[in-house]
Motif scaffolding. Structure first.
Motif, PDB file in Angstrom:
ATOM      1  N   ALA A 172    -108.404  19.458  40.082  1.00  0.00           N
ATOM      2  CA  ALA A 172    -109.304  20.045  41.080  1.00  0.00           C
ATOM      3  C   ALA A 172    -110.742  20.128  40.579  1.00  0.00           C
ATOM      4  O   ALA A 172    -111.617  20.619  41.297  1.00  0.00           O
ATOM      5  CB  ALA A 172    -108.811  21.442  41.454  1.00  0.00           C
ATOM      6  N   GLY A 173    -110.973  19.640  39.346  1.00  0.00           N
ATOM      7  CA  GLY A 173    -112.314  19.720  38.769  1.00  0.00           C
ATOM      8  C   GLY A 173    -112.703  21.141  38.400  1.00  0.00           C
ATOM      9  O   GLY A 173    -113.883  21.474  38.360  1.00  0.00           O
ATOM     10  N   MET A 221     -97.636  26.973  32.330  1.00  0.00           N
ATOM     11  CA  MET A 221     -99.078  27.112  32.101  1.00  0.00           C
ATOM     12  C   MET A 221     -99.739  25.739  32.042  1.00  0.00           C
ATOM     13  O   MET A 221    -100.814  25.525  32.609  1.00  0.00           O
ATOM     14  CB  MET A 221     -99.356  27.892  30.811  1.00  0.00           C
ATOM     15  CG  MET A 221     -98.951  29.355  30.882  1.00  0.00           C
ATOM     16  SD  MET A 221     -99.684  30.258  32.267  1.00  0.00           S
ATOM     17  CE  MET A 221    -101.416  30.078  31.942  1.00  0.00           C
ATOM     18  N   MET A 222     -99.105  24.795  31.361  1.00  0.00           N
ATOM     19  CA  MET A 222     -99.664  23.439  31.269  1.00  0.00           C
ATOM     20  C   MET A 222     -99.751  22.799  32.644  1.00  0.00           C
ATOM     21  O   MET A 222    -100.708  22.077  32.942  1.00  0.00           O
ATOM     22  CB  MET A 222     -98.834  22.583  30.313  1.00  0.00           C
ATOM     23  CG  MET A 222     -98.985  22.975  28.874  1.00  0.00           C
ATOM     24  SD  MET A 222     -97.976  21.915  27.812  1.00  0.00           S
ATOM     25  CE  MET A 222     -97.887  22.940  26.357  1.00  0.00           C
ATOM     26  N   SER A 223     -98.774  23.065  33.474  1.00  0.00           N
ATOM     27  CA  SER A 223     -98.791  22.547  34.838  1.00  0.00           C
ATOM     28  C   SER A 223     -99.991  23.110  35.610  1.00  0.00           C
ATOM     29  O   SER A 223    -100.681  22.374  36.333  1.00  0.00           O
ATOM     30  CB  SER A 223     -97.484  22.903  35.543  1.00  0.00           C
ATOM     31  OG  SER A 223     -97.482  22.412  36.857  1.00  0.00           O
ATOM     32  N   LEU A 224    -100.237  24.401  35.435  1.00  0.00           N
ATOM     33  CA  LEU A 224    -101.400  25.020  36.087  1.00  0.00           C
ATOM     34  C   LEU A 224    -102.708  24.445  35.545  1.00  0.00           C
ATOM     35  O   LEU A 224    -103.645  24.203  36.311  1.00  0.00           O
ATOM     36  CB  LEU A 224    -101.369  26.542  35.897  1.00  0.00           C
ATOM     37  CG  LEU A 224    -100.294  27.295  36.663  1.00  0.00           C
ATOM     38  CD1 LEU A 224    -100.281  28.768  36.262  1.00  0.00           C
ATOM     39  CD2 LEU A 224    -100.503  27.150  38.161  1.00  0.00           C
ATOM     40  N   TRP A 225    -102.784  24.249  34.237  1.00  0.00           N
ATOM     41  CA  TRP A 225    -104.003  23.686  33.651  1.00  0.00           C
ATOM     42  C   TRP A 225    -104.247  22.273  34.161  1.00  0.00           C
ATOM     43  O   TRP A 225    -105.375  21.885  34.420  1.00  0.00           O
ATOM     44  CB  TRP A 225    -103.929  23.702  32.130  1.00  0.00           C
ATOM     45  CG  TRP A 225    -103.821  25.075  31.529  1.00  0.00           C
ATOM     46  CD1 TRP A 225    -104.287  26.250  32.071  1.00  0.00           C
ATOM     47  CD2 TRP A 225    -103.201  25.426  30.305  1.00  0.00           C
ATOM     48  NE1 TRP A 225    -103.996  27.298  31.235  1.00  0.00           N
ATOM     49  CE2 TRP A 225    -103.329  26.836  30.147  1.00  0.00           C
ATOM     50  CE3 TRP A 225    -102.542  24.711  29.313  1.00  0.00           C
ATOM     51  CZ2 TRP A 225    -102.837  27.514  29.034  1.00  0.00           C
ATOM     52  CZ3 TRP A 225    -102.045  25.382  28.214  1.00  0.00           C
ATOM     53  CH2 TRP A 225    -102.202  26.766  28.079  1.00  0.00           C
ATOM     54  N   ARG A 226    -103.163  21.493  34.329  1.00  0.00           N
ATOM     55  CA  ARG A 226    -103.311  20.140  34.864  1.00  0.00           C
ATOM     56  C   ARG A 226    -103.871  20.187  36.272  1.00  0.00           C
ATOM     57  O   ARG A 226    -104.756  19.412  36.628  1.00  0.00           O
ATOM     58  CB  ARG A 226    -101.967  19.405  34.862  1.00  0.00           C
ATOM     59  CG  ARG A 226    -102.126  17.924  35.215  1.00  0.00           C
ATOM     60  CD  ARG A 226    -100.946  17.363  35.968  1.00  0.00           C
ATOM     61  NE  ARG A 226    -100.621  18.033  37.201  1.00  0.00           N
ATOM     62  CZ  ARG A 226    -101.217  17.807  38.387  1.00  0.00           C
ATOM     63  NH1 ARG A 226    -102.206  16.952  38.501  1.00  0.00           N
ATOM     64  NH2 ARG A 226    -100.823  18.450  39.466  1.00  0.00           N
TER      65      ARG A 226
END
Length: 148
Positions: free
Chosen positions: A115-116, A105-110
């Motif tokens: 991507a702004g 999930m943290m990877s996706l949030w990063r």
């Protein structure tokens, strides 16, 4: 498999080192997200945080997670090291999967920040920051106390 038994203390030590490094990242990355929420898009601060987040994930968290799983997996293969009839090991493994999901999930949030397109508030990331801590506490208690 006798080499595994002989190497067990080393495997365990390397597993603990990897877990410590992984946990450091799991605890720090959401904190960076909190700061990132406060940075103006396109600012020097936002750019610096994006670089920090990417490097933390790629060069510390990902390798540490892989090493934690590799050495943990080796420990599971050591003959007699785990009593598979005990419930604590199964609960621990479920919680480790939950840590891996938190990592994902943290990877996706990063990626969202990069991507702004961040969709969460600083408060969300403050709360998310507590999840790995709670999982870690439960895992340590299961491994050390073996309550069931």
């Amino acid at each position: 498999m006798s080499w595994l038994s002989d190497a067990y203390p080393w495997i365990k030590a390397l597993h603990i080192i990897a877990v410590i490094a992984w946990m450091a990242g799991l605890l720090y990355l959401p904190r960076l997200f909190v700061y990132h929420c406060g940075a103006e898009k396109g600012s020097d601060s936002a750019s610096m945080l994006e670089v920090m987040e990417l490097r933390l994930l790629r060069f510390i968290m990902n390798p540490a997670m892989i090493a934690a799983f590799a050495f943990g997996g080796l420990m599971l293969l050591v003959p007699g090291a785990i009593d598979w009839s005990a419930g604590w090991i199964h609960a621990k493994l479920v919680l480790v999967v939950a840590l891996a999901l938190a990592h994902a999930m943290m990877s996706l949030w990063r990626k969202g920040f990069a991507a702004g397109a961040n969709q969460h508030s600083a408060k969300f990331y403050r709360i998310a920051n507590e999840v790995p801590t709670l999982l870690m506490i439960a895992i340590v208690i299961l491994v050390i106390v073996k309550p069931f």
